[in-house]
Design a protein around this motif. Structure first.
Motif, PDB file in Angstrom:
ATOM      1  N   SER A  29      82.008  41.110 -19.382  1.00  0.00           N
ATOM      2  CA  SER A  29      82.150  41.963 -19.171  1.00  0.00           C
ATOM      3  C   SER A  29      82.577  41.754 -17.335  1.00  0.00           C
ATOM      4  O   SER A  29      83.200  42.788 -16.828  1.00  0.00           O
ATOM      5  CB  SER A  29      80.289  42.426 -18.898  1.00  0.00           C
ATOM      6  OG  SER A  29      79.527  41.248 -18.686  1.00  0.00           O
ATOM      7  N   ALA A  30      82.294  40.631 -17.775  1.00  0.00           N
ATOM      8  CA  ALA A  30      83.321  39.704 -15.711  1.00  0.00           C
ATOM      9  C   ALA A  30      85.019  40.322 -16.037  1.00  0.00           C
ATOM     10  O   ALA A  30      85.574  41.034 -14.763  1.00  0.00           O
ATOM     11  CB  ALA A  30      82.668  38.226 -16.123  1.00  0.00           C
ATOM     12  N   LYS A  62      88.885  43.660 -13.842  1.00  0.00           N
ATOM     13  CA  LYS A  62      90.009  43.908 -13.614  1.00  0.00           C
ATOM     14  C   LYS A  62      89.418  45.752 -13.022  1.00  0.00           C
ATOM     15  O   LYS A  62      90.663  46.229 -12.747  1.00  0.00           O
ATOM     16  CB  LYS A  62      89.966  44.802 -15.467  1.00  0.00           C
ATOM     17  CG  LYS A  62      91.749  45.410 -16.264  1.00  0.00           C
ATOM     18  CD  LYS A  62      91.608  45.782 -17.362  1.00  0.00           C
ATOM     19  CE  LYS A  62      91.128  44.242 -18.301  1.00  0.00           C
ATOM     20  NZ  LYS A  62      92.193  43.873 -19.564  1.00  0.00           N
ATOM     21  N   SER A  63      88.526  46.344 -13.610  1.00  0.00           N
ATOM     22  CA  SER A  63      88.285  47.779 -12.437  1.00  0.00           C
ATOM     23  C   SER A  63      88.029  47.599 -11.100  1.00  0.00           C
ATOM     24  O   SER A  63      89.075  48.001 -10.486  1.00  0.00           O
ATOM     25  CB  SER A  63      86.291  48.053 -12.813  1.00  0.00           C
ATOM     26  OG  SER A  63      86.500  48.581 -12.188  1.00  0.00           O
ATOM     27  N   GLN A 122      90.511  49.298  -8.714  1.00  0.00           N
ATOM     28  CA  GLN A 122      90.241  50.419  -7.026  1.00  0.00           C
ATOM     29  C   GLN A 122      90.764  49.674  -6.227  1.00  0.00           C
ATOM     30  O   GLN A 122      91.485  51.010  -5.507  1.00  0.00           O
ATOM     31  CB  GLN A 122      88.852  49.714  -7.383  1.00  0.00           C
ATOM     32  CG  GLN A 122      87.924  51.078  -8.371  1.00  0.00           C
ATOM     33  CD  GLN A 122      86.899  50.043  -8.605  1.00  0.00           C
ATOM     34  OE1 GLN A 122      86.122  50.023  -7.769  1.00  0.00           O
ATOM     35  NE2 GLN A 122      85.877  50.965  -9.272  1.00  0.00           N
ATOM     36  N   THR A 123      91.280  48.349  -5.772  1.00  0.00           N
ATOM     37  CA  THR A 123      91.980  47.672  -4.822  1.00  0.00           C
ATOM     38  C   THR A 123      93.218  48.469  -4.673  1.00  0.00           C
ATOM     39  O   THR A 123      93.633  48.719  -3.617  1.00  0.00           O
ATOM     40  CB  THR A 123      91.461  46.479  -5.237  1.00  0.00           C
ATOM     41  OG1 THR A 123      90.781  46.202  -5.017  1.00  0.00           O
ATOM     42  CG2 THR A 123      92.663  45.980  -3.527  1.00  0.00           C
ATOM     43  N   LEU A 124      93.871  48.753  -6.255  1.00  0.00           N
ATOM     44  CA  LEU A 124      95.496  49.125  -6.119  1.00  0.00           C
ATOM     45  C   LEU A 124      95.319  50.308  -5.838  1.00  0.00           C
ATOM     46  O   LEU A 124      95.852  51.452  -4.661  1.00  0.00           O
ATOM     47  CB  LEU A 124      95.790  48.479  -7.675  1.00  0.00           C
ATOM     48  CG  LEU A 124      97.305  49.626  -8.110  1.00  0.00           C
ATOM     49  CD1 LEU A 124      98.505  49.195  -6.908  1.00  0.00           C
ATOM     50  CD2 LEU A 124      97.743  49.023  -9.566  1.00  0.00           C
ATOM     51  N   VAL A 125      94.701  51.278  -6.303  1.00  0.00           N
ATOM     52  CA  VAL A 125      94.246  52.933  -5.994  1.00  0.00           C
ATOM     53  C   VAL A 125      93.702  53.022  -4.395  1.00  0.00           C
ATOM     54  O   VAL A 125      94.537  53.508  -3.176  1.00  0.00           O
ATOM     55  CB  VAL A 125      93.172  53.230  -6.736  1.00  0.00           C
ATOM     56  CG1 VAL A 125      93.055  54.665  -6.183  1.00  0.00           C
ATOM     57  CG2 VAL A 125      93.392  53.669  -7.926  1.00  0.00           C
ATOM     58  N   LEU A 126      93.089  51.998  -3.486  1.00  0.00           N
ATOM     59  CA  LEU A 126      93.169  51.675  -2.501  1.00  0.00           C
ATOM     60  C   LEU A 126      93.453  51.821  -1.843  1.00  0.00           C
ATOM     61  O   LEU A 126      93.971  52.927  -0.381  1.00  0.00           O
ATOM     62  CB  LEU A 126      91.521  51.359  -1.786  1.00  0.00           C
ATOM     63  CG  LEU A 126      91.021  51.584  -1.159  1.00  0.00           C
ATOM     64  CD1 LEU A 126      90.230  53.086  -0.472  1.00  0.00           C
ATOM     65  CD2 LEU A 126      89.920  50.128  -0.040  1.00  0.00           C
TER      66      LEU A 126
END
Length: 408
Positions: free
Chosen positions: A93-94, A99-100, A104-108
């Protein structure tokens, strides 16, 4: 006749009274094991061989009996397996959350890059069109028309969910559409009169209008830190205006009116917010505002400037029809795209972070426009622009510090 007595400690286990042979075998086995485990279990003296042999046979039989009985282990292996499984699931889960977060950072980061890129090209193409076609009302209407076509296209082909709008929502959005229309109209009027860099330097005073309007209509009294951060903004804009080569009063006041309109939109969005259960997401709200702005401004354009954006008029004005139309279309596409991306970013970050990003965007636009149009900039003008932008950044930091206790 004197009898011989063997003195043994009272703690010797096998001196206790022995139970009958038909006793429970498990209890007898436990007693024998405890007896054999004592360090002083036997005193191997003469005359007691039979007793020793009998005890040895009992121990042997008890050991055979113990092999028949499967006693449970004192420490189970199951918790260890559970712990290892839990540790593996936690690590998985970590890894998934990391990875999530990276995605999200890449998308932002991509959205911020597109925001800046579309804004740069909008200012360049828009300025090129306004230089040869000085009709800002017509240009603004055309940009809203391009956005309206894109919104209808998205809704028609289900690229974005078509909203269900009630009459109360339209009444709540109408004031936002009005000030949005004025804000973009005044920006185009300023861009048509002065340099792009100077327009954006004046637009750096948006925080000043935000504080004033919030205090007047929302009762939000600014703190001393907020007021202090406004001083370099006002001083920097004044210094840049005094030394601006392309200074024009019409362009200056148009940019100031744009600040007033844009910040009025922010205040009205708080004051005329629709009910929470009927609220719209930012992208849908922007789409509706775009359509309403086009409907509001189209008749005004016909009244003020007439029908000017036609091939016959452009040819009569000695303009390259294809070049003007292509650049106007690109400016309209970039205009809608950068505002759409701006609302998408606002859905992912806080308003303070969005304000900081807007400050950086203004720096990028000013620098690129100066380089592209080769705008003459004096050292004092550069200093004034830098001080104003530093004040905007300071204002954003102060707002971030102010908002931390509320989010904690």
């Amino acid at each position: 006749m004197q009898s011989s007595v063997i003195a043994l400690p009272p703690s010797t286990p096998f001196l206790k009274a022995r139970k009958p042979l038909n006793q429970n075998p498990i209890i007898r086995f436990t007693t024998l094991v405890l007896s054999s485990s004592s360090p002083r279990s036997l005193d191997l003296t003469s005359g007691h061989g039979a007793s020793s042999c009998s005890r040895s046979s009992q121990l042997y039989s008890s050991s055979r009996f113990s092999s028949w009985i499967s006693t449970p282990s004192l420490v189970s292996d199951r918790p260890k397996n559970d712990i290892s499984v839990k540790a593996a699931s936690v690590s998985e889960s970590a890894d998934e959350s990391a990875k999530s977060n990276s995605i999200q950072t890449l998308v932002l980061g991509t959205l911020f890059g597109l925001w800046y890129l579309f804004n740069i090209y909008f200012n360049i193409y828009n300025k090129q069109v306004l230089k040869v076609f000085p009709f800002p009302v017509t240009i603004t209407t055309f940009q809203f028309a391009v956005g309206t076509v894109l919104v209808i296209f998205m809704w028609t082909f289900n690229l974005y969910k078509r909203p269900k709008i009630s009459g109360s929502q339209l009444l709540g959005i109408l004031p936002l559409a009005i000030v949005h229309t004025f804000g973009n109209l005044f920006t185009n009027m300023s861009l048509g009169k002065v340099a792009v860099s100077f327009t954006h330097t004046i637009k750096a005073m948006e925080p000043f209008f935000s504080v004033i309007l919030s205090a007047l209509f929302l009762g939000e009294i600014p703190t001393l830190l907020v007021v202090s951060s406004l001083l370099p903004i006002v001083g920097g804009v004044a210094l840049a205006s005094l030394t601006e080569a392309s200074f024009n009063w019409a362009g200056f006041w148009s940019a100031m009116a744009s600040n007033l309109s844009n910040q009025s939109r922010n205040v009205l969005s708080k004051k005329f917010m629709v009910k929470k259960e009927e609220s719209l997401d930012n992208i849908t709200l922007f789409s509706i505002i775009t359509i309403m702005s086009f409907i509001l401004l189209a008749p005004v354009t016909l009244f003020m400037e007439g029908v000017k954006f036609t091939p016959s008029y452009l040819q009569s004005a000695g303009l390259n029809v294809r070049e003007v139309c292509v650049r106007s279309l690109l400016a309209g596409l970039c205009f809608h795209a950068y505002q759409q991306v701006s609302y998408m970013i606002l859905q992912r970050v806080s308003p303070v972070t969005h304000s900081v990003g807007n400050c950086v965007k203004r720096v990028v636009v000013i620098v690129t426009s100066v380089l592209f149009f080769r705008t003459p900039v004096s050292p004092i003008n550069s200093l004034g622009t830098g001080v104003a932008l530093a004040g905007v950044f300071l204002y954003s930091r102060v707002k971030r510090i102010k908002s931390k206790p509320k989010t904690a």
